[in-house]
Design an enzyme around this catalytic site. Structure first.
Site, short mmCIF file in Angstrom:
data_model
loop_
_atom_site.label_atom_id
_atom_site.label_comp_id
_atom_site.label_asym_id
_atom_site.label_seq_id
_atom_site.Cartn_x
_atom_site.Cartn_y
_atom_site.Cartn_z
N HIS A 202 7.46 -49.49 27.07
CA HIS A 202 8.44 -49.84 26.06
C HIS A 202 7.84 -50.86 25.10
O HIS A 202 6.77 -51.43 25.35
CB HIS A 202 9.69 -50.38 26.72
CG HIS A 202 10.48 -49.33 27.45
ND1 HIS A 202 11.70 -49.58 28.04
CD2 HIS A 202 10.22 -48.02 27.67
CE1 HIS A 202 12.16 -48.48 28.60
NE2 HIS A 202 11.27 -47.51 28.40
N THR B 113 17.52 -17.01 6.26
CA THR B 113 16.36 -17.78 5.82
C THR B 113 15.07 -17.22 6.40
O THR B 113 14.05 -17.13 5.72
CB THR B 113 16.53 -19.26 6.22
OG1 THR B 113 17.67 -19.80 5.56
CG2 THR B 113 15.30 -20.08 5.86
N GLU C 273 8.50 -53.93 24.21
CA GLU C 273 8.23 -55.29 24.65
C GLU C 273 7.01 -55.36 25.56
O GLU C 273 6.25 -56.34 25.51
CB GLU C 273 9.46 -55.90 25.33
CG GLU C 273 10.10 -55.04 26.41
CD GLU C 273 11.21 -54.15 25.89
OE1 GLU C 273 12.35 -54.29 26.34
OE2 GLU C 273 10.91 -53.27 25.05
#
Length: 369
Positions: free
Chosen positions: A76, A225, A78
């Site tokens: 993470h 599309t 920190e």
């Protein structure tokens, strides 16, 4: 804090300084959090199903190290900052950690970050946004205070929550953040008259849209599309960052009549293509959320966009306006599919992209505004 002030602070405190800058003025909590936000933005589109988070380690008003969460399962933010400080030989005892999101306090794919913060001997921890997960909120503050570490919360909270919106929505609803993107003429057409070519917007706008796509884990289009444009729906060039996966390519189709030779079925990323036959948009969105997707970009066509807006599924709208009156061609929103009243928007940004204009807005929901 007003958005303009946040940007001025980010300019006043560049990311290139080091603790040996003798003339550098001490950072305020807000300025340090602005640096942490800049770190968090580096992770947008890379961390799903985790949120993008940034951290900055400061002692006596000067930055020791920075870090950002790079991928799910990895350290993470920190922890990245603490490891960066150690690599530079900077002791962490007595320092302050600034982080955009409340530190985790439970064991998941990685150990609790709160334990590492306590072990690092920090004097103070400051964060911007609370953890959207109800079971986690407040736990970090209680544990840190019990260990004698001072805590301040809510610094630049609005800006920190903004970058966490897709994660917070998925936690609260089980649905991804839905960003609808369209390039159109000034009279609301997404195609040009026959014989004029495919593109409405210019190369700069298309490159800008590619970087917008880089912050999404999935792209959703309709069968029309695929049949008409044969799009690749991939990240290319500078928009594809090292280690980044290609987005999921989701196609909504009623009858399943899709060209087998289309790029999305034949290229090197064909395993990233998903076909939802005779399924609702909600079904597709929940399936994508179950695959860890935080943000889905809907790129068309007119019927899919109409269904998404009419059903209340869209959270954010990005429109690239070309300096062109098409006079004919497909409308951006199909009137045959759209039902109900108008969709109110809140403009959040407008910028010139070479000859085109990009407008960004949030959809007002639940009686907002």
């Amino acid at each position: 804090m007003p958005r303009g002030l946040l940007w001025r602070q980010r300019e006043d405190f560049p990311l290139s300084f080091s603790p040996v800058d003798a003339d550098f003025l001490p950072l305020s909590d807000e300025a340090a959090m602005a640096l942490a936000l800049a770190e968090a933005r580096l992770g947008v589109g890379l961390t799903a199903p985790n949120p993008p988070v940034g951290a900055v380690l400061v002692r006596q008003g000067q930055v020791l190290a920075k870090g950002w969460h790079r991928r799910a399962g990895g350290p993470h933010a920190e922890i990245e900052a603490l490891r960066a400080a150690a690599a530079l030989g900077h002791p962490t005892a007595g320092a302050t950690l600034y982080i955009t999101l409340e530190p985790c306090s439970t064991h998941g794919r990685t150990p609790p970050c709160v334990d590492a913060l306590i072990a690092a001997g920090l004097a103070r921890v400051v964060w911007g946004a609370r953890d959207p997960q109800p079971g986690h909120q407040g736990r970090a503050e209680a544990l840190l205070r019990a260990a004698g570490i001072a805590v301040r919360t809510g610094v630049l909270e609005d800006a920190c929550r903004e970058i966490l919106r897709p994660f917070a929505k998925r936690v609260a609803s089980g649905l991804p953040w839905v960003l609808a993107k369209v390039g159109m003429s000034l009279d609301g057409r997404i195609t040009r008259p026959a014989g004029e070519g495919q593109w409405l917007t210019g190369p700069a706008a298309r490159e800008d849209a590619m970087h917008l796509r880089s912050g999404c884990e999935a792209i959703l289009v309709g069968a029309g599309t695929v049949r008409q444009d044969d799009p690749a729906l991939t990240l290319r060039g500078a928009a594809l960052r090292p280690g980044q996966e290609q987005p999921w390519r989701a196609v909504l189709t009623r009858g399943g009549h899709l060209p087998p030779g289309a790029q999305i079925f034949t290229d090197a990323h064909r395993e990233r293509t998903l076909v939802f036959r005779d399924a609702s948009l909600e079904t597709a969105l929940r399936d994508l959320a179950g695959r860890g997707v935080l943000t889905v970009m809907i790129e068309g066509g007119a019927q899919v966009l109409a269904a998404a807006f009419a059903g209340g599924w869209v959270d954010e709208f990005v429109c690239y306006l070309a300096p062109l009156i098409s006079g004919s061609g497909l409308p951006a929103i199909s009137g045959e599919v759209f039902w109900g009243g108008s969709v109110p928007l809140q403009f959040i940004d407008c910028k010139r992209v070479a000859e085109d204009i990009c407008i960004r807005a949030l959809v007002r929901k639940g009686g907002e505004g």
